[in-house]
Design a protein around this motif. Structure first.
Motif, short mmCIF file in Angstrom:
data_model
loop_
_atom_site.label_atom_id
_atom_site.label_comp_id
_atom_site.label_asym_id
_atom_site.label_seq_id
_atom_site.Cartn_x
_atom_site.Cartn_y
_atom_site.Cartn_z
N HIS A 690 1.57 -1.75 7.60
CA HIS A 690 1.52 -0.29 7.59
C HIS A 690 2.75 0.28 6.90
CE1 HIS A 690 -2.13 0.39 9.66
NE2 HIS A 690 -1.79 -0.37 10.71
N ALA A 691 3.89 -0.28 7.24
CA ALA A 691 5.14 0.20 6.64
C ALA A 691 5.12 0.01 5.13
CB ALA A 691 6.32 -0.56 7.25
N ALA A 693 2.47 -0.09 3.26
CA ALA A 693 1.50 0.82 2.65
C ALA A 693 2.11 2.21 2.47
CB ALA A 693 0.25 0.89 3.53
N ARG A 694 3.04 2.55 3.35
CA ARG A 694 3.63 3.89 3.25
C ARG A 694 4.58 4.02 2.07
NH1 ARG A 694 4.01 3.64 8.79
NH2 ARG A 694 6.21 3.08 8.69
N THR A 695 5.30 2.95 1.76
CA THR A 695 6.25 3.04 0.64
C THR A 695 5.49 2.96 -0.67
OG1 THR A 695 6.52 0.67 0.65
CG2 THR A 695 8.10 1.92 1.92
N LYS A 696 5.94 3.80 -1.59
CA LYS A 696 5.25 3.84 -2.88
C LYS A 696 5.82 2.75 -3.79
CE LYS A 696 3.95 8.64 -2.94
NZ LYS A 696 4.66 9.91 -3.06
#
Lengths: 699, 316
Positions: A690-691, A693-696
């Motif tokens: 999840h972490a 996926a959040r970072t671009k």
């Protein structure tokens, strides 16, 4: 080396090629870069060169301009000159190209670290022995510069202008140069020079002598070769086997293929030539005029059809495929007589480069290709044969030597010169059918009077013989009865093959042409007992299908060779992909062999190891998708270090490293994870995913 | 084996490493390798240019452990008996007495080993391979911690004999120290301004500590998959192109054992792929013999092993 290649280029008309190859080789003195090729590489390069030589031989052999080499091989009875000519041309072209084909090998040596090649590369025997484990010659190396030098000299010797002495003297200079560097220092310069001069002098005398000897042998050779080839049908004369003792042996080789196109009845005879004058002393029929009484014909506007007899539409047509076995000195091309049905009016679908000539006795001579496939349109009636010549009276002349026997037979037949033509023909036909038999076997006559001719013996006492006897006797009988007649030579058509017909060499036949004065046409008239075909077929062997196969192959090849001429230009280009594939195979074959066992091992074990269900792999996949895939040899920890270098992922570093430890324990610690630790791995992997996926992803 | 034992062993390692780093500046990786070989029960061959600190490293290790230490300076006229020992007739009691050679010790420094003839070098074969020597038909055991550190100059140097392949194979690891950075070198100068720091070095661990560390290493776990990976790495050298002689099964054993030691040092009780990868070059490369042609073309054994590491799939 440069000089030798230049010399070769000059002599073999490849000046630019020779010079550039020489420059490439000599550039090794300037260029310091070297390859490091091991024995296996040399094996491959040598294999490649051999392939190149084979391909070159194949190419030269199939595309030889002067009558195909392979064609001649499959197809025995080429005229002697033709066969010799083509063989010489093939081998010279092949030899002249030899330095080019073997160039990669010398090139590899010159640009290699070690300036010699392993002996095992060039010899299959040695390679085999080495494979068997015998290390007898494993360490032996060979410097191939001098062998290549000799190949160049040898190849340069195969030049077209054999008259000039330039080759000999050029070769002397080159050899002197080559020997200069390796001369023994023990002897003085004068001794060396004298020895060399003596050797060169001997060489000069030797080549002079060989030139002379060659001339003698060439003369002898032509006669000798000629004996092996059946005389092709000659429009000017036909030597018969009348009077010869022994068995006639004829080959089952297929010489003509027929395909009826628009035909009610297939022609029984295909005539090549007809003759007017008989010489009993030599048992030979002559056309009655000189050999070169052929007059050139001209094609129609379309260039492929030729009119033999003007006007009058033809009723039937047949497709004929035949070989031209002769050699035309005039056109430097194969030539031969066309086997045509009686009453041929026009020929169609002939190739444009073909030249046709005809003579007054109905023979059509074609020149241009070794194989002709054409349409003959015909109709009984008027033919290209000239009517009986009343001035020379060739068509009515009876030889004095035979007259007595002929008259005796005529009286036996109860015929006279005043009977109508039809009666005469029926009478003669019946006479031969009832009282004569067919045989190819002739016994020696012990009691024969010395002054009797073989023909009179045939007519009066023996009453058995082959078609030449029957045809000759019939022609002379008809002439004695006042009917102009001619002796015709060609083939009888009787054997079917599929929808068409085939004609074998043993179907060669002789019959006669009778002049029908009322209709003013020549009519085929055959008195040979019809049993002759059955008797000939007795010679058929069990293995005839084999010879048929050979004939068929020869025919297919000739079709390819003569019909699809434009193919040949692309043949060399079509060889290139084949060579590339072979080269690829040779180079990568052994590499594959080495790689295979490992691939197999990994495959068999991959499914067995524990911990392959780890959630870390999903994480790895997602992280790799950001542009940093992991090469197979990099460990996870090293890769993670690299992948997490991205600043955006800074806060992910500690949890991911911790997760990796858990993953490693799961994978590589034999006791594995406890249930709670397994849960932890799952949970934390999810959190990290999840972490992540959040970072671009950074661009 | 309990975690406390692992921790104690790890503490021993850390103490020795810290002690050595007082003398050997900027050579932490080399120290780690050296101690891994020690803990795994293997021997070490240091090959480097003269003056890079090979002997200093060996002496620092010997001083850090409270153990017997002997050194042999190998010279061309050295004889096997100079290493193993010799029986001497005693006039007093009319008997032969065996005088133990320098090989009867805990840590043996074989300095410039390739300056002796192959015959003398071979005297070490049995000692290094089996921890015993046979002299005059009698077998004598060596100490439990028999550890050889050999140093040598590159083979191309004058006055050297190349080590025989069999001898090379007895060394678990061979690595180089290399030149340190300029800053480190200045620090070395500063440290030696008055006297050599090695003279002040105190021992940091007892012989029993080191033997306990060896026991702990034996209990580090290694999965079958990684054993297979180690074997594949070694086996790949036997089929690599340009290689005359590949590495032996002894190489796979050494690779496994040193990787176990490294895992212990890293604070985990099982081996991870990184430890095997890290040790592949020092453990395998010196056992590989290249074909002369390949060597002339610039191929090195190190290059061969690195190439295999890159190509062979690592378990992940």
């Amino acid at each position: 080396m440069f000089a030798a290649l230049l010399f070769w280029g000059w002599q073999a008309d490849f000046l630019i090629v020779g010079a550039s190859l020489g420059v490439v080789l000599e550039s090794s003195r300037v260029i310091r870069a070297r390859w490091d090729l091991d024995d296996a590489d040399f094996n491959h390069i040598w294999s490649f060169c051999v392939l190149l030589v084979v391909a070159l031989a194949g190419y030269v052999f199939t595309t030889n301009e002067a009558g195909g080499g392979l064609n001649a091989m499959l197809h025995g009875n080429m005229a002697a000159r033709n066969a010799v000519n083509s063989a010489v041309l093939t081998s010279t072209r092949f030899l002249r190209w030899l330095p080019m084909a073997t160039f990669p090998f010398i090139f590899a040596q010159v640009f290699n670290v070690r300036s010699s090649v392993p002996l095992t590369a060039v010899s299959l025997v040695l390679r085999w022995r080495r494979r068997k484990g015998e290390a007898t010659l494993a360490g032996h190396y060979l410097d191939i510069v001098y062998p290549y030098f000799i190949v160049c000299l040898f190849s340069a010797g195969i030049h077209s202008n054999s008259g000039t002495q330039s080759y000999f003297w050029g070769q002397c200079v080159l050899i002197t140069w080559a020997l200069w560097s390796v001369r023994a220092r023990r002897f003085g310069l004068v001794t060396w020079a004298c020895t060399l001069l003596a050797v060169l002098g001997l060489g000069f005398l030797g080549q002079f002598g060989i030139n002379q000897a060659q001339r003698v042998i060439e003369n002898f050779n032509a006669q000798w070769m000629a004996r092996f080839f059946r005389q092709r049908t000659d429009a000017a004369q036909s030597v018969t086997s009348i009077g010869q003792i022994g068995d006639l042996k004829l080959s089952p080789r297929i010489v003509i293929w027929l395909q009826p196109e628009n035909v009610v009845k297939v022609p029984t005879y295909l005539r090549e030539a007809s003759y007017r004058k008989y010489a009993p002393q030599r048992q030979t029929w002559f056309a009655g005029s000189s050999a070169n009484d052929f007059e050139p014909m001209s094609a129609e506007a379309d260039g492929t059809s030729w009119v033999l007899v003007p006007g009058n539409l033809s009723t039937a047509s047949i497709n004929i495929a035949c070989y031209l076995n002769g050699w035309s000195r005039e056109y430097e091309a194969p030539e031969g007589l066309l086997p045509l049905p009686t009453g041929s009016r026009s020929l169609g679908k002939l190739p444009a480069e073909i030249l046709l000539k005809k003579n007054p006795t109905g023979a059509v001579l074609a020149a241009g290709r070794g194989l002709l496939i054409f349409d003959a349109h015909y109709r009984p009636g008027a033919s290209i044969d000239s009517p009986p010549n009343v001035i020379t009276n060739f068509d009515s002349t009876v030889n004095l030597e035979e007259k007595a026997a002929l008259d005796q037979v005529i009286s036996e037949m109860n015929l006279s010169a005043t009977d109508p033509l039809a009666d005469k023909l029926i009478g003669i036909q019946r006479f031969f059918a009832q009282k004569f038999t067919y045989s190819t076997w002739q016994e020696a006559d012990k009691k024969a009077p010395t002054n009797s001719t073989p023909l009179s013996r045939f007519l009066l006492t023996r009453r058995t013989g082959h078609c030449e006897y029957f045809a000759t006797a019939t022609v002379l009988l008809l002439r004695e009865l006042g009917v102009p007649a001619r002796y015709a030579v060609g083939y009888a058509v009787h054997e079917t093959s599929g929808t068409g017909f085939i004609v074998r060499e043993r179907d060669a036949h002789a019959w006669c042409l009778v002049w029908d004065a009322s209709a003013k046409i020549w009519v085929d008239f055959d008195t040979t007992p019809s049993s002759w075909i059955a008797i000939e077929n007795r010679h058929k062997s069990m293995l005839e299908w084999l010879s048929d196969l050979k004939s068929w192959l020869g025919f297919e090849f000739a079709k390819f060779r003569w019909r699809e001429a434009h193919w040949q230009q692309y043949l060399l280009w079509s060889l290139i992909p084949v060579l590339v594939v072979l080269l690829y195979y040779i180079i990568f074959r052994h590499r594959k062999k080495r790689r295979d066992p490992h691939a197999k091992k990994w495959n068999e074990i991959q499914a067995v190891w524990p911990g392959l269900d780890s959630e870390f792999y999903q994480l790895e996949k997602n992280l790799a998708a950001r542009g940093l895939p992991r090469p197979p040899g990099e460990s996870l920890a090293d890769w993670l270090q690299r992948a997490l270098a991205e600043p955006a992922l800074a806060e992910l570093r500690p949890p991911l490293h911790q997760l990796l430890q858990l993953h490693y324990r799961h994978r590589f610690d034999p006791p594995g994870l406890s249930a709670s630790q397994r849960e932890q791995l799952k949970r934390e992997a999810k959190v990290c995913l999840h972490a992540l996926a959040r970072t671009k992803p950074a661009k | 084996m309990t975690p406390t034992n692992f921790d104690a062993a790890r503490a021993t390692y850390q103490k020795i490493a810290a002690n050595i780093s007082k003398v050997m500046r900027g050579q932490d990786a080399a120290t780690r390798h050296l101690l891994a070989a020690l803990a795994a029960g293997g021997h070490v061959l240091l090959e480097d240019y003269p003056g890079t600190g090979k002997t200093t490293l060996a002496k620092a290790l010997a001083k850090s452990i409270d153990a017997r230490f002997k050194r042999i300076q190998f010279t061309p006229d050295l004889l096997p008996s100079d290493i193993l020992g010799v029986s001497i007739f005693s006039q007093r009691d009319q008997e032969f007495h065996f005088h133990e050679g320098p090989v009867f010790t805990d840590i043996l420094l074989a300095d410039e080993i390739n300056r002796a003839s192959p015959r003398t070098q071979s005297a070490l074969l049995e000692a290094m391979g089996e921890g015993q020597v046979s002299v005059e038909g009698e077998r004598r055991n060596l100490s439990e911690l028999f550890f050889v550190i050999a140093t040598e100059n590159p083979v191309e140097f004058r006055g050297t004999y190349p080590l025989p392949e069999a001898q090379m194979d007895r060394f678990a690891m061979q690595f180089t120290l290399g030149y340190v950075s300029a800053a480190e070198e200045v620090a070395i100068l500063t440290a030696q301004e008055h006297n050599h720091p090695i003279e002040e070095l105190k021992s940091a661990a007892t012989l029993a500590d080191v033997i306990a560390m060896k026991r702990a290493v034996e209990n580090i776990r290694i999965s079958p998959e990684l054993k297979r990976y180690a074997v594949d790495l070694v086996a790949a050298t036997r089929t690599a192109s340009g290689v005359q002689l590949g590495a032996s099964p002894r190489a796979s054993i050494a690779l496994m054992k040193t990787a176990q030691a490294l895992a212990l040092f890293d604070g985990v009780d099982f081996v991870a792929p990184e430890q095997i990868q890290l040790l592949a070059v020092p453990v395998i490369a010196h056992r590989v013999v290249l074909e002369p042609q390949a060597r002339f073309s610039g191929l090195t054994t190190r290059g061969v092993v690195e190439d295999i590491l890159k190509k062979l799939r690592v378990p992940a």
